[in-house]
Design an enzyme around this catalytic site. Structure first.
Site: not given
Ligand code: ADP
Length: 398
Positions: A90, A209, A383, A240, A179, A7
């Protein structure tokens, strides 16, 4: 079959080596800040992580380092490169060309390059990753797995924008969705988990995410999704804005004297949870601030939950009801608070959350009550596995 999943981002190269038959991860890592002096390679399975701070001038340099870590040193997973049977990449934008994953040949490379106009931040780095692998492993077959493929089943009435038709014909302006690999994986797992054959299930998938998107999946096929021509549309995200009144764009450009790059930057990098809260794009920090009484952080959380709730309603209507709703990605998998807020008050629509189950941390699980007409699930996305599986299927058939 051992598949190396790649990726590649503009300054990063994330990888995972997987045995597809056993679903075992043999090696994993990421090169970050590629192209700058302070680049580094973080790699190794849980509990045995390594950090290598080496200047990496480009993706080719990064790939050389990755290969070295796969075949030697403390994280050695293979005796030689010959044990890599295929590489799966990816790629974000496959346009209308790729409803499914494809073997990478000269034609695919030129199409991915042509589609860079639609994904200028994503397709060019994917090509850098592809070229780096080609240089280091010229004889290993490679497959491209596109974020957009899963949404090529949308009907024209779902993917067209009500703009002059020529813009679609001339520039390909339509909804593509992103996604897709994640929505495909969690909708398949969701149907399995419900014990309903995929071709009969109606599932709403919520990938929450840093980037966030929702999709409606009917009988195994996507019928709608919240991201559009670009990943900016739909839900409010970390930085965003998601869907806004389109007339705000020229209005902001005029009253803030912004050019197109600046307005794009504002909507992509300075909006969402960060823009409203003024605290962070990370939900955990925004939640901490809200708990400490920060009103804008609280507003950001309420707006985020409302945006997702709205899409649940839209997709219930689009599907004519649902068998299941799946939460996935960082927020979807980890934030019990946000899941509860999103689905609060939807009992009348047949969605009943069990507060105790929602609070439990774990892997794949139900968080709705046993008698909730629509079941709600948390399913960690995978993924990389989907990319490895598609690569395996295409390369096995060669
Ligand atoms: P990406 O799209 O960059 O792959 P992720 O899927 O890792 O992102 O998601 C990131 C988001 O998930 C962030 O907003 C983070 O705060 C949230 N997050 C991760 N762990 C927790 C948690 N334990 N509680 C609340 N939010 C979380």
């Amino acid at each position: 079959m051992n598949v190396l999943v790649i990726n590649a981002g503009s300054s990063s190269l994330k990888y995972q080596l997987m045995n597809v038959e056993t679903q075992e991860t043999l090696a994993i890592g990421i090169c970050e800040k590629v192209g700058s002096e302070d680049s580094f390679h973080k790699y190794g399975l849980d509990g045995a992580e390594q950090l290598d701070e080496t200047p990496l001038k480009d993706h080719d340099d990064a790939m050389a380092l990755v290969i070295e870590a796969l075949v030697s040193g403390p994280t050695k997973a293979l005796d030689s490169l010959a044990e890599i049977d295929a590489v799966g990449h990816r790629v974000v934008q496959g346009g209308q060309y790729y409803p499914i994953s494809t073997l990478i040949d000269d034609e695919a490379i030129s199409k991915i390059s042509e589609l860079s106009v639609l994904a200028p931040l994503h397709n060019p780095p994917a090509l850098m990753g592809i070229n780096a692998c080609k240089n280091h492993m010229p004889h290993v077959p490679m497959v491209a797995v596109f974020d957009t493929s899963f949404f090529q089943t949308l009907e024209p009435s779902a993917y067209m924008y009500p703009l002059p038709y020529e813009l679609f014909e001339k520039h390909g302006i339509r909804k593509y969705g992103m996604h897709g690999t994640s929505h495909r994986y969690v909708s398949e797992r969701g149907a399995d988990f419900l014990g309903i054959p995929g071709e009969k299930a109606r599932i709403i998938t919520l990938h929450l995410g840093n980037g966030c998107s929702a999709s409606a999946v009917k009988e195994g096929k996507a019928i709608d999704t919240s991201m559009g021509l670009t990943p900016l549309d739909g839900l409010m995200m970390g930085t965003r804005c998601g869907a806004i009144d389109p007339a705000i764009v020229p209005f902001m450009m005029e009253c803030e004297n912004l050019n197109t790059d600046e307005v794009n930057n504002l909507m992509n990098k300075k909006s969402g949870l960060l823009g409203i809260s003024g605290v962070s794009n990370d939900l955990r920090s925004v939640q901490e601030a809200a708990e400490a009484g920060n009103e804008r952080a609280l507003l950001a959380i309420d707006m985020y939950a409302k945006a997702v709730k709205k899409y649940v309603g839209i997709y219930l209507a689009a599907l004519g009801g649902a068998d299941g709703i799946v939460f996935t990605a960082g927020i979807g998998e980890n934030s019990a608070m946000m899941r509860a807020k999103i689905l609060e008050g939807l009992e009348g629509l047949g969605i009943v959350i069990d507060a105790e189950k929602n609070a439990v941390r774990g892997k794949e699980r139900f968080i709705s009550t046993d008698d909730s007409p629509i079941k709600v699930m948390v399913i960690p996305t995978n993924e990389e596995y989907m990319i490895a599986r598609d690569t395996f299927e295409i390369v096995s058939a060669l």
